[in-house]
Scaffold this motif. Structure first.
Motif, PDB file in Angstrom:
ATOM      1  N   UNK A 197       0.839  -1.186   0.000  1.00 32.32           N
ATOM      2  CA  UNK A 197       0.000   0.000   0.000  1.00 32.32           C
ATOM      3  C   UNK A 197       0.881   1.245   0.000  1.00 32.32           C
ATOM      4  N   UNK A 198       0.426   2.255  -0.732  1.00 33.02           N
ATOM      5  CA  UNK A 198       1.143   3.506  -0.796  1.00 33.02           C
ATOM      6  C   UNK A 198       0.624   4.447   0.277  1.00 33.02           C
ATOM      7  N   UNK A 199       1.467   4.742   1.282  1.00 39.80           N
ATOM      8  CA  UNK A 199       1.084   5.649   2.349  1.00 39.80           C
ATOM      9  C   UNK A 199       1.708   7.013   2.085  1.00 39.80           C
ATOM     10  N   UNK A 200       0.925   8.038   2.233  1.00 45.49           N
ATOM     11  CA  UNK A 200       1.445   9.397   2.129  1.00 45.49           C
ATOM     12  C   UNK A 200       1.639   9.961   3.527  1.00 45.49           C
ATOM     13  N   UNK A 201       2.300  11.128   3.594  1.00 43.76           N
ATOM     14  CA  UNK A 201       2.559  11.746   4.883  1.00 43.76           C
ATOM     15  C   UNK A 201       1.286  12.268   5.525  1.00 43.76           C
ATOM     16  N   UNK A 202       0.203  12.330   4.762  1.00 41.01           N
ATOM     17  CA  UNK A 202      -1.051  12.860   5.283  1.00 41.01           C
ATOM     18  C   UNK A 202      -1.904  11.784   5.947  1.00 41.01           C
ATOM     19  N   UNK A 203      -1.487  10.530   5.876  1.00 40.10           N
ATOM     20  CA  UNK A 203      -2.223   9.456   6.529  1.00 40.10           C
ATOM     21  C   UNK A 203      -1.833   9.434   8.002  1.00 40.10           C
ATOM     22  N   UNK A 204      -2.772   9.640   8.919  1.00 40.11           N
ATOM     23  CA  UNK A 204      -2.415   9.664  10.347  1.00 40.11           C
ATOM     24  C   UNK A 204      -1.899   8.308  10.811  1.00 40.11           C
ATOM     25  N   UNK A 205      -1.134   8.331  11.883  1.00 38.88           N
ATOM     26  CA  UNK A 205      -0.496   7.095  12.347  1.00 38.88           C
ATOM     27  C   UNK A 205      -1.528   6.061  12.771  1.00 38.88           C
ATOM     28  N   UNK A 206      -2.615   6.475  13.444  1.00 40.68           N
ATOM     29  CA  UNK A 206      -3.594   5.494  13.906  1.00 40.68           C
ATOM     30  C   UNK A 206      -4.196   4.726  12.734  1.00 40.68           C
ATOM     31  N   UNK A 207      -4.320   5.392  11.583  1.00 40.18           N
ATOM     32  CA  UNK A 207      -4.882   4.731  10.409  1.00 40.18           C
ATOM     33  C   UNK A 207      -3.854   3.821   9.756  1.00 40.18           C
ATOM     34  N   UNK A 208      -2.615   4.259   9.688  1.00 42.21           N
ATOM     35  CA  UNK A 208      -1.558   3.412   9.136  1.00 42.21           C
ATOM     36  C   UNK A 208      -1.435   2.107   9.919  1.00 42.21           C
ATOM     37  N   UNK A 209      -1.454   2.219  11.256  1.00 40.30           N
ATOM     38  CA  UNK A 209      -1.311   1.020  12.091  1.00 40.30           C
ATOM     39  C   UNK A 209      -2.534   0.119  11.953  1.00 40.30           C
ATOM     40  N   UNK A 210      -3.726   0.703  11.882  1.00 43.12           N
ATOM     41  CA  UNK A 210      -4.939  -0.094  11.737  1.00 43.12           C
ATOM     42  C   UNK A 210      -4.892  -0.939  10.477  1.00 43.12           C
ATOM     43  N   UNK A 211      -4.375  -0.392   9.389  1.00 41.36           N
ATOM     44  CA  UNK A 211      -4.343  -1.104   8.118  1.00 41.36           C
ATOM     45  C   UNK A 211      -3.221  -2.136   8.038  1.00 41.36           C
ATOM     46  N   UNK A 212      -2.276  -2.096   8.945  1.00 40.45           N
ATOM     47  CA  UNK A 212      -1.143  -3.027   8.897  1.00 40.45           C
ATOM     48  C   UNK A 212      -1.056  -3.940  10.120  1.00 40.45           C
ATOM     49  N   UNK A 213      -1.849  -3.671  11.146  1.00 43.15           N
ATOM     50  CA  UNK A 213      -1.777  -4.457  12.385  1.00 43.15           C
ATOM     51  C   UNK A 213      -2.291  -5.879  12.175  1.00 43.15           C
ATOM     52  N   UNK A 214      -1.692  -6.833  12.869  1.00 38.90           N
ATOM     53  CA  UNK A 214      -2.120  -8.229  12.845  1.00 38.90           C
ATOM     54  C   UNK A 214      -2.991  -8.481  14.075  1.00 38.90           C
ATOM     55  N   UNK A 215      -4.274  -8.699  13.855  1.00 36.48           N
ATOM     56  CA  UNK A 215      -5.197  -8.925  14.954  1.00 36.48           C
ATOM     57  C   UNK A 215      -5.401 -10.420  15.189  1.00 36.48           C
ATOM     58  N   UNK A 216      -5.993 -10.733  16.335  1.00 35.28           N
ATOM     59  CA  UNK A 216      -6.369 -12.089  16.741  1.00 35.28           C
ATOM     60  C   UNK A 216      -5.164 -12.978  17.039  1.00 35.28           C
ATOM     61  N   UNK A 217      -4.010 -12.364  17.256  1.00 30.64           N
ATOM     62  CA  UNK A 217      -2.899 -13.115  17.820  1.00 30.64           C
ATOM     63  C   UNK A 217      -3.066 -13.177  19.333  1.00 30.64           C
ATOM     64  N   UNK A 218      -2.505 -14.198  19.962  1.00 33.82           N
ATOM     65  CA  UNK A 218      -2.608 -14.336  21.418  1.00 33.82           C
ATOM     66  C   UNK A 218      -1.814 -13.243  22.107  1.00 33.82           C
ATOM     67  N   UNK A 219      -2.404 -12.680  23.157  1.00 39.14           N
ATOM     68  CA  UNK A 219      -1.754 -11.634  23.937  1.00 39.14           C
ATOM     69  C   UNK A 219      -0.632 -12.254  24.779  1.00 39.14           C
ATOM     70  N   UNK A 220       0.566 -11.712  24.657  1.00 46.32           N
ATOM     71  CA  UNK A 220       1.712 -12.257  25.390  1.00 46.32           C
ATOM     72  C   UNK A 220       1.569 -11.995  26.884  1.00 46.32           C
ATOM     73  N   UNK A 221       1.002 -10.866  27.243  1.00 39.13           N
ATOM     74  CA  UNK A 221       0.867 -10.521  28.656  1.00 39.13           C
ATOM     75  C   UNK A 221      -0.115 -11.449  29.354  1.00 39.13           C
ATOM     76  N   UNK A 222      -1.184 -11.834  28.653  1.00 37.01           N
ATOM     77  CA  UNK A 222      -2.214 -12.703  29.238  1.00 37.01           C
ATOM     78  C   UNK A 222      -2.274 -14.037  28.484  1.00 37.01           C
ATOM     79  N   UNK A 223      -1.124 -14.622  28.246  1.00 37.76           N
ATOM     80  CA  UNK A 223      -1.071 -15.856  27.456  1.00 37.76           C
ATOM     81  C   UNK A 223      -1.736 -17.031  28.165  1.00 37.76           C
TER      82      UNK A 223
END
Length: 242
Positions: free
Chosen positions: A1-27
């Motif tokens: 995906x092409x990200x520009x400098x105008x894309x806020x960080x919360x949106x960049x992370x949302x589009x690239x984050x890996x969800x549904x992995x097990x939480x290490x803190x509460x494994x």
């Protein structure tokens, strides 16, 4: 995906984050999948991590057949989701966060995603949130007109579920272009989305026109049937005898 400098960080992370992995803190805990996204911290957390984030903007991520989806009501509080194809599951509209890989590429007549050419229903232009963000980030105006200011985003009042949509709850395409399911959406968000809809349509209109011009045209079914009937009415031609 092409990200520009105008894309806020919360949106960049949302589009690239890996969800549904097990939480290490509460494994060692049950239901420790990270299916909650904190917009203020830009991280994914599990239900057992909620306490420190109780006052933050939280977005629950659901999953259908190994692909992440979010509720359309939640998404429209953050951005204009016009022309992103929505689906109905568990009595709520959802949209895919990222585009899904295709096993084959077939482009016949019909409506397709502007970015990845996935087949869509009319009048949708994007199959996922990432496809629309990707396209808008390439334009001159960027995302400035399509992101909304949202200072409060709680989890659903109905309670937090495991986010897994069972195969029995088949996603059915929604026939409405309205950017909210009508349950809990604010009038202000709806008005802002309407104001952006015309701009979105104008942005993709030229590309849609060029794509239509490149598609081969096929004769009407009635014309094809008529030609076949005329061929059948002719006298049969026999092979010459030697």
């Amino acid at each position: 995906m092409l990200f520009s400098s105008y894309v806020p960080r919360w949106l960049q992370v949302l589009l690239t984050e890996k969800f549904f992995n097990a939480c290490i803190i509460h494994e060692g805990a049950r239901k420790n999948e990270k299916n909650i996204y904190c917009l203020d911290c830009c991280i994914s957390i599990c239900p057992h991590c909620l306490a420190p984030h109780s006052s933050h903007r939280l977005l629950q991520v659901r999953r259908y057949v190994y692909h992440d989806v979010i509720r359309l009501d939640d998404a429209t509080k953050l951005m204009d989701c016009a022309f992103v194809q929505s689906y109905i599951t568990n009595s709520a509209k959802v949209i895919f966060i990222n585009q899904r890989p295709q096993t084959r590429h077939f482009r016949g007549s019909g409506n397709f995603c502007t970015i990845c050419d996935r087949s869509l229903q009319d009048p949708y232009l994007f199959c996922s949130l990432s496809c629309k963000i990707d396209y808008l980030s390439r334009t001159e105006d960027g995302l400035s007109k399509f992101l909304f200011e949202c200072n409060y985003l709680p989890l659903p009042d109905s309670g937090l579920d495991d986010g897994l949509v069972t195969p029995d709850s088949v996603l059915e395409p929604s026939c409405s272009t309205k950017t909210s399911s009508g349950s809990g959406g604010s009038d202000e968000v709806w008005c802002r989305a309407l104001a952006c809809t015309a701009t979105t349509s104008e942005i993709v209109r030229k590309k849609r026109t060029s794509l239509t011009a490149c598609r081969p045209t096929c004769p009407p079914v009635s014309e094809v049937s008529g030609n076949l009937m005329n061929r059948r009415k002719k006298a049969p031609q026999r092979a010459p005898l030697y």
